[in-house]
Scaffold this motif. Structure first.
Motif, PDB file in Angstrom:
ATOM      1  N   ALA A 174      -9.108   2.738  -2.160  1.00  0.00           N
ATOM      2  CA  ALA A 174      -8.073   3.664  -1.698  1.00  0.00           C
ATOM      3  C   ALA A 174      -8.044   3.815  -0.184  1.00  0.00           C
ATOM      4  CB  ALA A 174      -8.272   5.036  -2.344  1.00  0.00           C
ATOM      5  N   GLY A 175      -9.166   3.549   0.485  1.00  0.00           N
ATOM      6  CA  GLY A 175      -9.216   3.733   1.933  1.00  0.00           C
ATOM      7  C   GLY A 175      -8.246   2.843   2.682  1.00  0.00           C
ATOM      8  N   TYR A 176      -8.079   1.610   2.209  1.00  0.00           N
ATOM      9  CA  TYR A 176      -7.160   0.682   2.876  1.00  0.00           C
ATOM     10  C   TYR A 176      -5.714   1.158   2.744  1.00  0.00           C
ATOM     11  CZ  TYR A 176      -4.616  -3.627   3.873  1.00  0.00           C
ATOM     12  OH  TYR A 176      -3.740  -4.549   4.390  1.00  0.00           O
ATOM     13  N   GLN A 177      -5.307   1.503   1.517  1.00  0.00           N
ATOM     14  CA  GLN A 177      -3.955   2.012   1.306  1.00  0.00           C
ATOM     15  C   GLN A 177      -3.739   3.336   2.027  1.00  0.00           C
ATOM     16  OE1 GLN A 177      -5.786   0.580  -0.951  1.00  0.00           O
ATOM     17  NE2 GLN A 177      -4.589  -0.766  -2.265  1.00  0.00           N
ATOM     18  N   MET A 178      -4.798   4.123   2.152  1.00  0.00           N
ATOM     19  CA  MET A 178      -4.708   5.399   2.868  1.00  0.00           C
ATOM     20  C   MET A 178      -4.276   5.175   4.314  1.00  0.00           C
ATOM     21  SD  MET A 178      -7.829   7.949   3.919  1.00  0.00           S
ATOM     22  CE  MET A 178      -8.395   6.706   5.107  1.00  0.00           C
ATOM     23  N   MET A 179      -4.849   4.165   4.967  1.00  0.00           N
ATOM     24  CA  MET A 179      -4.496   3.889   6.357  1.00  0.00           C
ATOM     25  C   MET A 179      -3.043   3.418   6.479  1.00  0.00           C
ATOM     26  SD  MET A 179      -7.193   4.817   7.823  1.00  0.00           S
ATOM     27  CE  MET A 179      -6.849   4.322   9.508  1.00  0.00           C
ATOM     28  N   ILE A 180      -2.570   2.675   5.484  1.00  0.00           N
ATOM     29  CA  ILE A 180      -1.173   2.237   5.490  1.00  0.00           C
ATOM     30  C   ILE A 180      -0.248   3.436   5.328  1.00  0.00           C
ATOM     31  CG2 ILE A 180       0.546   0.820   4.308  1.00  0.00           C
ATOM     32  CD1 ILE A 180      -1.684  -1.066   3.495  1.00  0.00           C
ATOM     33  N   PHE A 181      -0.581   4.324   4.399  1.00  0.00           N
ATOM     34  CA  PHE A 181       0.218   5.540   4.219  1.00  0.00           C
ATOM     35  C   PHE A 181       0.174   6.415   5.471  1.00  0.00           C
ATOM     36  CE2 PHE A 181      -0.189   5.104  -0.567  1.00  0.00           C
ATOM     37  CZ  PHE A 181       1.170   4.939  -0.768  1.00  0.00           C
ATOM     38  N   LEU A 182      -0.970   6.462   6.111  1.00  0.00           N
ATOM     39  CA  LEU A 182      -1.104   7.278   7.324  1.00  0.00           C
ATOM     40  C   LEU A 182      -0.169   6.761   8.413  1.00  0.00           C
ATOM     41  CD1 LEU A 182      -2.592   9.606   8.677  1.00  0.00           C
ATOM     42  CD2 LEU A 182      -4.338   7.953   9.417  1.00  0.00           C
ATOM     43  N   ALA A 183      -0.076   5.451   8.546  1.00  0.00           N
ATOM     44  CA  ALA A 183       0.855   4.873   9.518  1.00  0.00           C
ATOM     45  C   ALA A 183       2.297   5.190   9.141  1.00  0.00           C
ATOM     46  CB  ALA A 183       0.645   3.360   9.599  1.00  0.00           C
ATOM     47  N   GLY A 184       2.594   5.156   7.834  1.00  0.00           N
ATOM     48  CA  GLY A 184       3.936   5.499   7.389  1.00  0.00           C
ATOM     49  C   GLY A 184       4.279   6.956   7.640  1.00  0.00           C
ATOM     50  N   LEU A 185       3.323   7.845   7.437  1.00  0.00           N
ATOM     51  CA  LEU A 185       3.553   9.276   7.683  1.00  0.00           C
ATOM     52  C   LEU A 185       3.830   9.537   9.155  1.00  0.00           C
ATOM     53  CD1 LEU A 185       0.775  10.821   5.405  1.00  0.00           C
ATOM     54  CD2 LEU A 185       3.243  11.012   5.078  1.00  0.00           C
ATOM     55  N   GLN A 186       3.158   8.818  10.026  1.00  0.00           N
ATOM     56  CA  GLN A 186       3.378   9.003  11.457  1.00  0.00           C
ATOM     57  C   GLN A 186       4.748   8.495  11.895  1.00  0.00           C
ATOM     58  OE1 GLN A 186      -0.034   7.032  13.133  1.00  0.00           O
ATOM     59  NE2 GLN A 186      -1.393   8.777  12.777  1.00  0.00           N
ATOM     60  N   GLY A 187       5.368   7.657  11.045  1.00  0.00           N
ATOM     61  CA  GLY A 187       6.699   7.144  11.361  1.00  0.00           C
ATOM     62  C   GLY A 187       7.824   8.079  10.944  1.00  0.00           C
ATOM     63  N   TYR A 221       5.362  -1.545  -0.693  1.00  0.00           N
ATOM     64  CA  TYR A 221       4.397  -2.523  -0.171  1.00  0.00           C
ATOM     65  C   TYR A 221       3.006  -2.277  -0.729  1.00  0.00           C
ATOM     66  CZ  TYR A 221       1.279  -4.815   3.143  1.00  0.00           C
ATOM     67  OH  TYR A 221       0.290  -5.576   3.706  1.00  0.00           O
ATOM     68  N   VAL A 222       2.580  -1.020  -0.746  1.00  0.00           N
ATOM     69  CA  VAL A 222       1.247  -0.676  -1.246  1.00  0.00           C
ATOM     70  C   VAL A 222       1.115  -1.050  -2.721  1.00  0.00           C
ATOM     71  CG1 VAL A 222      -0.274   1.252  -1.817  1.00  0.00           C
ATOM     72  CG2 VAL A 222       0.764   1.115   0.449  1.00  0.00           C
ATOM     73  N   VAL A 223       2.125  -0.750  -3.512  1.00  0.00           N
ATOM     74  CA  VAL A 223       2.083  -1.088  -4.934  1.00  0.00           C
ATOM     75  C   VAL A 223       1.991  -2.599  -5.123  1.00  0.00           C
ATOM     76  CG1 VAL A 223       3.415  -1.079  -7.085  1.00  0.00           C
ATOM     77  CG2 VAL A 223       3.261   1.003  -5.705  1.00  0.00           C
ATOM     78  N   MET A 224       2.757  -3.346  -4.334  1.00  0.00           N
ATOM     79  CA  MET A 224       2.752  -4.807  -4.451  1.00  0.00           C
ATOM     80  C   MET A 224       1.368  -5.385  -4.171  1.00  0.00           C
ATOM     81  SD  MET A 224       4.644  -7.611  -4.929  1.00  0.00           S
ATOM     82  CE  MET A 224       6.355  -7.285  -4.512  1.00  0.00           C
ATOM     83  N   ILE A 225       0.770  -5.008  -3.050  1.00  0.00           N
ATOM     84  CA  ILE A 225      -0.533  -5.590  -2.696  1.00  0.00           C
ATOM     85  C   ILE A 225      -1.630  -5.089  -3.642  1.00  0.00           C
ATOM     86  CG2 ILE A 225       0.090  -5.903  -0.286  1.00  0.00           C
ATOM     87  CD1 ILE A 225      -1.578  -3.455   0.394  1.00  0.00           C
ATOM     88  N   THR A 226      -1.499  -3.866  -4.136  1.00  0.00           N
ATOM     89  CA  THR A 226      -2.501  -3.347  -5.060  1.00  0.00           C
ATOM     90  C   THR A 226      -2.444  -4.078  -6.392  1.00  0.00           C
ATOM     91  OG1 THR A 226      -2.274  -1.170  -4.013  1.00  0.00           O
ATOM     92  CG2 THR A 226      -3.458  -1.249  -6.090  1.00  0.00           C
ATOM     93  N   VAL A 227      -1.257  -4.398  -6.856  1.00  0.00           N
ATOM     94  CA  VAL A 227      -1.118  -5.164  -8.100  1.00  0.00           C
ATOM     95  C   VAL A 227      -1.771  -6.535  -7.958  1.00  0.00           C
ATOM     96  CG1 VAL A 227       0.549  -6.362  -9.573  1.00  0.00           C
ATOM     97  CG2 VAL A 227       0.924  -3.979  -8.964  1.00  0.00           C
TER      98      VAL A 227
END
Length: 294
Positions: A174-187, A221-227
Motif C-alpha cells: 500500500a505504501g507505493y500506491q499511497m505515494m501516487i495518491f498523495l501526488a494526486g491529492l496535491q494536484g 492507474y493505481v487499480v491497473m498496476i495493482t491488478v
C-alpha cells in the motif's frame, strides 16, 4: 539545408541514446518471450537440453485438463479480486491521513512507505513468524491467547492461508500506491474545496464530490498496476506456504516455477507461462477498454 542537417544529427543522436535500451529490451524481454513460446510446443526436460522434442499442442491439451492448473487460476483470481480493492482503499486512506502539512507528518510518510522498500522475502519471513500457530512463538496468536481466544492456524488452515497472505500483501504494497495518491491529492486545487465549503459541503461531501472526481485518473492507474502486480503473486506463497496447505495458495506463477524447476518439465511450464501471458494481456486490455468507455 542547415536545418535538415541539424534534424538528421538530432535523429541520429536520438537513435544512439535509445539503442542501449532497445538492446536490453530485446535481450531480456523479447527474446526470452519468443523462446518461451517456442519451448511451449516441445517436450523439454530442463536436465536434458540435448533431448528437446517437438510435441505440437500436447502441452496445451494437457494443461486445460490439469486440475492443478485450474486451482492455480482460481487462487490467482481470488487473490487479485480481494487484494486490489483492499490495497487501493488502504493506500487512499493513508494518503488522506498524511496529505496535511502538519508538523511531523513526514515521519508518518516514511513509516507508511517503509514496508514498500523492504524486501518482500524479509517481510514474508517476518509475517510467517507473526502468523505462527503456536501462542508461544506466534505474535498474533499470543495476543489471541491473552484475550482468551482460540489460536488460529493462519497459514496452516486452507480456509485462512490465502486471506492471511492477502492482508500481508496489502500492508506491504500500500505504501507505493499511497505515494501516487498523495501526488494526486496535491494536484487538486484548494479553490475547489473552498467552493464546496461555501456551498455547504462538509468533509464527507467534499470527499465524494471533489476528492474522488479529482483522483479519477489516478485511481484508474493505481487499480491497473495493482491488478498486474497481483497476478504475478509468487514470493509470498513460496516463502510462507510453499503453495499449501492443500494447494490453497498455489498461484499461476508458483505453478510455473514448480513445473519448470522442481519437476523439470520445462516445456509444460512454458505452455503455462504462455497461457498466463494471454490472461494478463487480455485482462489489461479489457480494463483499458472499460476505462476508455467511461
Amino acid at each position: 539545408m542547415q536545418k535538415t542537417v541539424n534534424k538528421a544529427s538530432e535523429r541520429k543522436a536520438a537513435y544512439i541514446f535509445i539503442l542501449p535500451a532497445v538492446v536490453l529490451l530485446a535481450a531480456f524481454l523479447i527474446y526470452p518471450s519468443l523462446q518461451t513460446v517456442r519451448y511451449a510446443f516441445t517436450d523439454y526436460n530442463i536436465m536434458r537440453p540435448d533431448r528437446i522434442v517437438f510435441c505440437g499442442f500436447n502441452n496445451f491439451a494437457e494443461l486445460f485438463q490439469d486440475k492443478d492448473f485450474w486451482i492455480a487460476v482460481k487462487n490467482t483470481l481470488y487473490f487479485t479480486i480481494l487484494v486490489v480493492p483492499f490495497q487501493t482503499v488502504l493506500a487512499l486512506a493513508l494518503a488522506l491521513l498524511i496529505s496535511s502539512r502538519r508538523r511531523g507528518v513526514s515521519i508518518f510518510r516514511a513509516a507508511y512507505f517503509s514496508p514498500q522498500v523492504t524486501s518482500m522475502v524479509v517481510v514474508a519471513i517476518l509475517w510467517t513468524v507473526m502468523y505462527n500457530s503456536s501462542p508461544d512463538s506466534g505474535l498474533l496468536n499470543a495476543r489471541r491467547f491473552n484475550l482468551g481466544l482460540v489460536p488460529c492456524g493462519f497459514l496452516n488452515d486452507p480456509n485462512t492461508a490465502m486471506n492471511s497472505i492477502i492482508f500481508m500483501s496489502a500492508w506491504q504494497g500500500a505504501g507505493y500506491q499511497m505515494m501516487i495518491f498523495l501526488a494526486g491529492l496535491q494536484g487538486i486545487s484548494a479553490e475547489q474545496y473552498e467552493a464546496a465549503s461555501i456551498d455547504g459541503a462538509g468533509k464527507i461531501a467534499s470527499f465524494f464530490y471533489v476528492t474522488l472526481p479529482g483522483l479519477k485518473n489516478v485511481i484508474q492507474y493505481v487499480v491497473m498496476i495493482t491488478v498486474i502486480q497481483a497476478m504475478k503473486l509468487f514470493t509470498q506463497p513460496y516463502v510462507m506456504t510453499k503453495g499449501g496447505p492443500q494447494n490453497s495458495t498455489r498461484t499461476l506463477v508458483y505453478y510455473i516455477y514448480e513445473q519448470g524447476f522442481q519437476k523439470r518439465n520445462f516445456g509444460y511450464a512454458c505452455a503455462v507461462a504462455a497461457v498466463f501471458f494471454v490472461i494478463v494481456i487480455s485482462l489489461s486490455l479489457g480494463m483499458k477498454k472499460i476505462i476508455k468507455a467511461e
